[in-house]
Design a protein around this motif. Sequence first.
Motif, PDB file in Angstrom:
ATOM      1  N   ASP B 147      47.598  23.371  46.644  1.00  0.00           N
ATOM      2  CA  ASP B 147      46.557  22.424  45.726  1.00  0.00           C
ATOM      3  C   ASP B 147      45.975  23.479  44.665  1.00  0.00           C
ATOM      4  O   ASP B 147      45.612  24.684  44.929  1.00  0.00           O
ATOM      5  N   PRO B 148      45.670  22.755  43.461  1.00  0.00           N
ATOM      6  CA  PRO B 148      45.405  23.709  42.325  1.00  0.00           C
ATOM      7  C   PRO B 148      43.809  24.326  42.540  1.00  0.00           C
ATOM      8  O   PRO B 148      43.916  25.614  42.018  1.00  0.00           O
ATOM      9  N   ASP B 149      43.103  23.626  43.185  1.00  0.00           N
ATOM     10  CA  ASP B 149      41.694  24.242  43.373  1.00  0.00           C
ATOM     11  C   ASP B 149      41.826  25.365  44.318  1.00  0.00           C
ATOM     12  O   ASP B 149      41.317  26.484  44.116  1.00  0.00           O
ATOM     13  N   PHE B 150      42.739  25.297  45.393  1.00  0.00           N
ATOM     14  CA  PHE B 150      43.072  26.425  46.418  1.00  0.00           C
ATOM     15  C   PHE B 150      43.758  27.667  45.686  1.00  0.00           C
ATOM     16  O   PHE B 150      43.075  28.918  45.851  1.00  0.00           O
ATOM     17  N   VAL B 151      44.647  27.507  44.789  1.00  0.00           N
ATOM     18  CA  VAL B 151      45.579  28.430  43.944  1.00  0.00           C
ATOM     19  C   VAL B 151      44.310  29.071  43.268  1.00  0.00           C
ATOM     20  O   VAL B 151      44.563  30.260  43.035  1.00  0.00           O
ATOM     21  N   GLU B 152      43.635  28.426  42.456  1.00  0.00           N
ATOM     22  CA  GLU B 152      42.556  28.995  41.495  1.00  0.00           C
ATOM     23  C   GLU B 152      41.760  30.028  42.257  1.00  0.00           C
ATOM     24  O   GLU B 152      41.550  31.244  41.724  1.00  0.00           O
ATOM     25  N   ARG B 153      41.101  29.548  43.324  1.00  0.00           N
ATOM     26  CA  ARG B 153      40.161  30.390  44.082  1.00  0.00           C
ATOM     27  C   ARG B 153      41.037  31.510  44.725  1.00  0.00           C
ATOM     28  O   ARG B 153      40.517  32.516  44.756  1.00  0.00           O
ATOM     29  N   ARG B 154      42.284  31.241  44.828  1.00  0.00           N
ATOM     30  CA  ARG B 154      43.094  32.524  45.473  1.00  0.00           C
ATOM     31  C   ARG B 154      43.234  33.433  44.289  1.00  0.00           C
ATOM     32  O   ARG B 154      43.190  34.664  44.607  1.00  0.00           O
ATOM     33  N   ARG B 155      43.408  32.896  43.187  1.00  0.00           N
ATOM     34  CA  ARG B 155      43.837  33.737  42.028  1.00  0.00           C
ATOM     35  C   ARG B 155      42.458  34.843  41.655  1.00  0.00           C
ATOM     36  O   ARG B 155      42.711  36.183  41.746  1.00  0.00           O
ATOM     37  N   ILE B 156      41.352  34.048  42.001  1.00  0.00           N
ATOM     38  CA  ILE B 156      40.094  35.011  41.877  1.00  0.00           C
ATOM     39  C   ILE B 156      40.027  36.047  42.886  1.00  0.00           C
ATOM     40  O   ILE B 156      39.759  37.257  42.651  1.00  0.00           O
ATOM     41  N   GLY B 157      40.352  35.436  43.907  1.00  0.00           N
ATOM     42  CA  GLY B 157      40.299  36.474  45.235  1.00  0.00           C
ATOM     43  C   GLY B 157      41.229  37.601  45.195  1.00  0.00           C
ATOM     44  O   GLY B 157      40.967  38.789  45.384  1.00  0.00           O
ATOM     45  N   LEU B 158      42.566  37.390  44.583  1.00  0.00           N
ATOM     46  CA  LEU B 158      43.297  38.457  44.209  1.00  0.00           C
ATOM     47  C   LEU B 158      43.091  39.480  43.327  1.00  0.00           C
ATOM     48  O   LEU B 158      42.871  40.763  43.746  1.00  0.00           O
ATOM     49  N   GLU B 159      42.380  38.763  42.343  1.00  0.00           N
ATOM     50  CA  GLU B 159      41.804  39.790  41.257  1.00  0.00           C
ATOM     51  C   GLU B 159      40.663  40.591  41.809  1.00  0.00           C
ATOM     52  O   GLU B 159      40.611  41.735  41.435  1.00  0.00           O
ATOM     53  N   ASN B 160      39.847  39.994  42.595  1.00  0.00           N
ATOM     54  CA  ASN B 160      38.779  40.831  43.208  1.00  0.00           C
ATOM     55  C   ASN B 160      39.286  42.031  43.995  1.00  0.00           C
ATOM     56  O   ASN B 160      38.782  42.895  44.027  1.00  0.00           O
ATOM     57  N   PHE B 161      40.436  41.492  44.886  1.00  0.00           N
ATOM     58  CA  PHE B 161      40.985  42.635  45.800  1.00  0.00           C
ATOM     59  C   PHE B 161      41.413  43.807  44.921  1.00  0.00           C
ATOM     60  O   PHE B 161      41.140  45.033  45.155  1.00  0.00           O
ATOM     61  N   LEU B 162      42.110  43.523  43.645  1.00  0.00           N
ATOM     62  CA  LEU B 162      42.820  44.639  43.070  1.00  0.00           C
ATOM     63  C   LEU B 162      41.418  45.365  42.393  1.00  0.00           C
ATOM     64  O   LEU B 162      41.756  46.741  42.365  1.00  0.00           O
ATOM     65  N   LEU B 163      40.529  44.796  41.975  1.00  0.00           N
ATOM     66  CA  LEU B 163      39.345  45.553  41.380  1.00  0.00           C
ATOM     67  C   LEU B 163      38.911  46.454  42.257  1.00  0.00           C
ATOM     68  O   LEU B 163      38.242  47.504  42.141  1.00  0.00           O
ATOM     69  N   ARG B 164      38.614  45.788  43.675  1.00  0.00           N
ATOM     70  CA  ARG B 164      38.070  46.345  44.812  1.00  0.00           C
ATOM     71  C   ARG B 164      38.797  48.115  44.866  1.00  0.00           C
ATOM     72  O   ARG B 164      38.315  48.731  45.229  1.00  0.00           O
ATOM     73  N   VAL B 165      40.162  47.689  44.953  1.00  0.00           N
ATOM     74  CA  VAL B 165      41.030  48.867  45.413  1.00  0.00           C
ATOM     75  C   VAL B 165      40.828  49.769  44.006  1.00  0.00           C
ATOM     76  O   VAL B 165      40.752  51.080  44.185  1.00  0.00           O
ATOM     77  N   ALA B 166      40.825  49.398  43.029  1.00  0.00           N
ATOM     78  CA  ALA B 166      40.926  50.230  41.556  1.00  0.00           C
ATOM     79  C   ALA B 166      39.542  51.102  41.534  1.00  0.00           C
ATOM     80  O   ALA B 166      39.622  51.965  40.968  1.00  0.00           O
ATOM     81  N   SER B 167      38.410  50.336  42.135  1.00  0.00           N
ATOM     82  CA  SER B 167      37.267  51.033  42.062  1.00  0.00           C
ATOM     83  C   SER B 167      37.033  51.927  43.251  1.00  0.00           C
ATOM     84  O   SER B 167      35.807  52.411  43.238  1.00  0.00           O
ATOM     85  N   HIS B 168      37.824  51.889  44.267  1.00  0.00           N
ATOM     86  CA  HIS B 168      37.569  52.785  45.229  1.00  0.00           C
ATOM     87  C   HIS B 168      38.019  54.228  44.798  1.00  0.00           C
ATOM     88  O   HIS B 168      39.022  54.470  44.444  1.00  0.00           O
TER      89      HIS B 168
END
Lengths: 437, 450
Positions: B147-168
């Motif tokens: 579902d496009p809404d789910f995919v969109e929210r997942r995209r944001i979640g994955l970006e967030n994950f990478l940012l968290r790792v990158a800022s650790h």
Amino acid sequence: MSGGPPKGLPSTGPHSLLDMPHPLAGSSSEEAVGGDSTPSPDLLMARSFGDKDLILPNGGTPAGTSSPASSSSLLNRLQLDDDIDGETRDLFVTVDDPKKHVCTMETYITYRITTKSTRVEFDLPEYSVRRRYQDFDWLRNKLEESQPTHLIPPLPEKFVVKGVVDRFSEEFVETRRKALDKFLKRITDHPVLSFNEHFNVFLTAKDLNAYKKQGMALLTRVGESVKHVTGGYKLRSRPLEFAAVGDYLDTFALKLGTIDRIAQRIIKEEIEYLVELREYGPVYSTWSALEGELTEPLEGVSACIGNCSTALEELTDDMTEDFLPVLREYILYSDSMKSVLKKRDQVQAEYEAKLEAVALRKEDRPKVPADVERCQDRMECFNADLKADMERWQNNKRQDFRQLLMGMADKNIQYYEKCLMAWESIIPLLQEKQEAK
Amino acid sequence: MEQAPRDPERQLQPAPLEPLGHPDAGLQAAVSEEAEGARDEGSGEGTMTENNFWLKKIEINVSEAEKRTGRNAMNMQETYTAYLIETRSVEHTDGQSVLTDSLWRRYSEFELLRNYLLVYYPHIVVPPLPEKRAEFVWHKLSADNMDPDFVERRRIGLENFLLRVASHPILCRDKIFYLFLTQEGNWKETVNETGFQLKADSRLKALNATFRVKNPDKRFTELKHYSDELQSVISHLLRVRARVADRLYGVYKVHGNYGRVFSEWSAIEKEMGDGLQSAGHHMDVYASSIDDILEDEEHYADQLKEYLFYAEALRAVCRKHELMQYDLEMAAQDLASKKQQCEELATGTVRTFSLKGMTTKLFGQETPEQREARIKVLEEQISEGEQQLKSKNLEGREFVKNAWADIERFKEQKNHDLKEALISYAVMQISMCKKGIQVWTNAKECFSKM
């Protein structure tokens, strides 16, 4: 603080069922100021003015007094009732003070009816009597009998169909009281009905039951003759205006029915929403107990949701008590109107039939027989009365719905304002700690 | 709708500028050194910085999602979503960013990365991934992964994950993470070559340790308890919130019916018609406003979900501690028993049951030479054991120190983030109330003109 003439009220029996915060227990003073009812005369005297503004009921008239507050109410009255032909009011009727009576055979509620009038038909300038629902029902029947060419306002439903409602609950009694008040005010506003003898007796008699037993002595001629109109006459053609009204009423009743269902559905959904909210808020509280720095913010959110829940409950209560009953009343009103229209049709049909019978006799009589003439009179009378009533009804309807719908909008606005205040007030709480870090 | 609720241009903590190590030659060494370096962090900054691959400030975006079809491991046709990861380096002089890398990854690769990080950084509270399947849905949201809404929210979640790792401060320096962002092909093989799956602690071992450990650090026990409760309370909160959203949706949508009926009613009215008609329009506006409102609320739910999953990461660190502690206790116990055996052999007294003792009784005494030999073996084992115990002890203390440091960092982050989330939630509610007031005020005005 000026007062009006002191009033000696007749004893009203057992204690009021309503818990009255006002020192003068025995009057529905609190609702009077906040809601749709009119303040009773004693209330205006006893309270200090300027405490609260008098909020006037939907399109009705308050009891006039000689107190300062009444000048503002006078002003309001004039603004609200501009549909009444500017005539000076000389009759004021109020329904208030419900009391529960417990007798061996039954338990019932009576309401106090206060009348003030300068009309010659009334011996005294003021009256106060107690009546119960079945007295109102009697009055309505009598009016229908004695004024068949007029539209009689509806009464609130006799029986509570929904089954779950408690006949003696505060909400139910209050809703009913407002409807009865409306009923009497509508009669009061009517230039013909308000002079009806039965109405007069209803307002003034100490012992209504004795009067009831007297029977049909006061029936008018018109009433009698109309009563004897049998059905079965076929109508040739309905005058345009009455046909239009008939169609209008059909659609109108349908639309009102739909609105009633929508409103009920909304209330149902809101109640279910409320149930979930009541579980939602406390979870934040549980969470706050686990935390350290987040304790206050979470607790704040929990309290906030609690406040919103309360506001929502108030909204649903208001809608149930104020909105739905008025809506239903109008459905009943349009039903009454339709039955009056039917009666009118019958009268016309009878007239037409008699006329035709005469034409068929093929006599050389140039004169129309007396009874056909009487029929014609009857019909024309009916038409005129009904036309006037319809116009009045349309005007009142417009006022009433304007107020009803504005009231609905208002309640929703107030609900959102309460919630807004709650949420805005915790923003500083949530932010403050942040800076203090 | 496009960007994550937080600043999408979140940049790395400025790590020291380091030259890139030679990618191929240094890879294996770098990886293991990375791992060691991470564990020995306390022993000195110096050892850490030598093989850092990380550079200046970077920006990471997961900017697109795309449906793909391909063949999976069993050669079966499958549909999946791929996400485009763009990395930009920022020139700190003028703030301009330059696209340095851009590649596509699917969810399973993110999972692989995270599992790797979990094994190599057991003392770190590793940021969680967004949920694999949609949970805590309310009726309108689809539970479908496509579902496009789910995919969109997942995209944001994955970006967030990478940012968290990158800022650790520690995780950002990991080579595999770097390669995840920069090396599209062959990355999976590279990760698997590290053999991290073998290094992972078995679930069973961990469970066993949890039950049997005698003396874990109290702080970890408390933390585990806290993370259990946190998980429970946030789950509950999300479930109820979903139901609340459902009901609220119903309330708003039913109002739309007013729009239609007012319109129909207005057709039969003369003076009241216009007022009714325009009020009806406002009711329609009201009914449709709920869609955006609830969509915004989903972002709040996602923020809560992240911390729901973080609870699991906290628990993982606690489990590791219990495992290490249990290991230590077992080693100490073993050493103690060996010492005792040795003593018994030396003095000839038998206090404890041993198989050797049994067989001796059955089959006859052993010769002094045999006894000597056994004592010698035991002594060797004891010496080895003492060494091991010492290093395990050291390891354990290091772990506790490092883990606790990261936990403190995590707590600060959590308090900050959740407060922000609550504020944004309050702001959403305020906006919703204001809209409601607006619509009903408009409707009231229309009614007044009836």
